[in-house]
Write a protein that holds these residues in place. Sequence first.
Motif, short mmCIF file in Angstrom:
data_model
loop_
_atom_site.label_atom_id
_atom_site.label_comp_id
_atom_site.label_asym_id
_atom_site.label_seq_id
_atom_site.Cartn_x
_atom_site.Cartn_y
_atom_site.Cartn_z
N THR A 19 -3.35 -3.30 5.57
CA THR A 19 -3.54 -4.61 4.95
C THR A 19 -4.93 -5.11 5.30
N TRP A 35 1.13 0.54 11.21
CA TRP A 35 0.64 -0.57 10.39
C TRP A 35 -0.74 -0.98 10.90
N GLU A 52 0.45 1.97 6.77
CA GLU A 52 0.35 0.85 5.83
C GLU A 52 -0.85 -0.01 6.23
N ARG A 109 -8.51 2.72 4.56
CA ARG A 109 -7.48 3.27 3.67
C ARG A 109 -7.63 4.78 3.53
N PRO A 140 2.89 8.04 8.03
CA PRO A 140 2.73 6.99 7.01
C PRO A 140 2.04 5.76 7.62
N ARG A 162 6.01 5.38 11.92
CA ARG A 162 5.18 4.62 10.99
C ARG A 162 4.11 3.87 11.76
N ASP A 180 -3.67 -3.89 10.29
CA ASP A 180 -4.02 -5.17 9.67
C ASP A 180 -5.45 -5.51 10.02
N ALA A 211 -6.09 6.31 6.47
CA ALA A 211 -4.64 6.28 6.36
C ALA A 211 -4.13 7.43 5.50
#
Length: 438
Positions: free
Chosen positions: A332, A368, A330, A319, A328, A366, A370, A322
Amino acid sequence: MNGEPTRQNWLMERVRAPWRGLGLWLLSIPAIFVAGLLNSTLSMVSIGFGVLLVPMVMPLVRKMTDAYRSRITEWTGHRIERPYLPEAPEEATETGSALQLRRFQRLIADPATWRDLGWLVADPIVSVFTAALPGLMILYGFWGWNLTLWAGGVIGDLGGNEWYTFIQVNEDYTSHPARMVGTAVLGTVFMVAGFLLGPTMLDVYGKWGRTLLGPTEKSRLALRVRHLTESRSEAVDASAAELRRIERDLHDGAQARLVAMGMSLGAIEHLLDKDPAKARLLLAETRASSAKALAELRDLVRGIHPPVLADRGIGDAVRALALDHPLPVEVTVDLPSRPEPPVESAVYFAVCEMLTNTAKHSGAQRVWVDLGHRGDMIQVSVTDDGQGGATLEGGTGLRGIERRIGTFDGVLALSSPPGGPTIVTMEVPCLLPSSPQV
């Protein structure tokens, strides 16, 4: 809504399976010729020619069985690894007849050679009763309908006589409607049974292929040793490169500033009585240099092992990455507890490298990330909506990530079609402790 895709998948599986089984059976046609060629060369070993010919034929044999492995893995879901023993180190230095003899001895001693031969000889028969059987039943069912609609009458007019299972097709066939109806019913039964049995028989064939074409314990152990040797060598090289980087950063950065600070302090000592104003100026410069040296040391320590990773764990460390990323991101995280420190560090730096590559090369808007745990694997995926076209070839950063996690028996998969999206997935073996993640 969920039921409709399930029914579609069920139907598609039964439509595809029989024809895939026939495709696997058709592979046995070239396999018969390859098996005959290998048998011929082996029969010449007693007169000496086989020693030269077997190493020349074996690449063709292995190409043939690799085609089987690829199709079986893709069509049956039973993954089959290549089982062949690695080359002996001596083969890299020997030449001429000594090299040929060494290769022949290795190939003959490799259990996979004989298992490949057994497969090529037996599969044309085994596949008929497993993978190909549903497709052949469907074709036989079509023939039954063909007899009912017109072929039965043609056979009768020509004075022919044949049997469709227990139904006789002769000159009286068209004058007995019960026979024609029975033929159509039997044909339908054969077709329906073929489509229903397709996935089951394909699964049986996949198990047969995995049993004979997969690695034995001996070859599995040898391949494991080779993998560990290569990953250990890569880990040693990576550690040496990292130590050289740390040494270079210390020498060119903090060390140089500390030396300059020492010289400045010496000058200040001589100027305190003669020129206090200039001494105060040098003292201010020295204090600024000390702050820069401290910042460089902190950056260096962060590059070795970030404090947030040590204090808060992989989830908060990612995090933090990030938050510092120009795009940006995201994140998880679904980890019940913290991994072991070496694995945690490897995963962190792998994610760091992937995010860096994304910022430099993807053209994405963007990203992501995970992070989760399934079974005994840590699973990480980094997805971006960029232009795609990423590759593992050419010594890219992804190849370095693959080598890094390969030290822990991790694997990396890349999906990056032109136009995107790019999905990089990592799996690293790791049994998590029962304590909750900090």
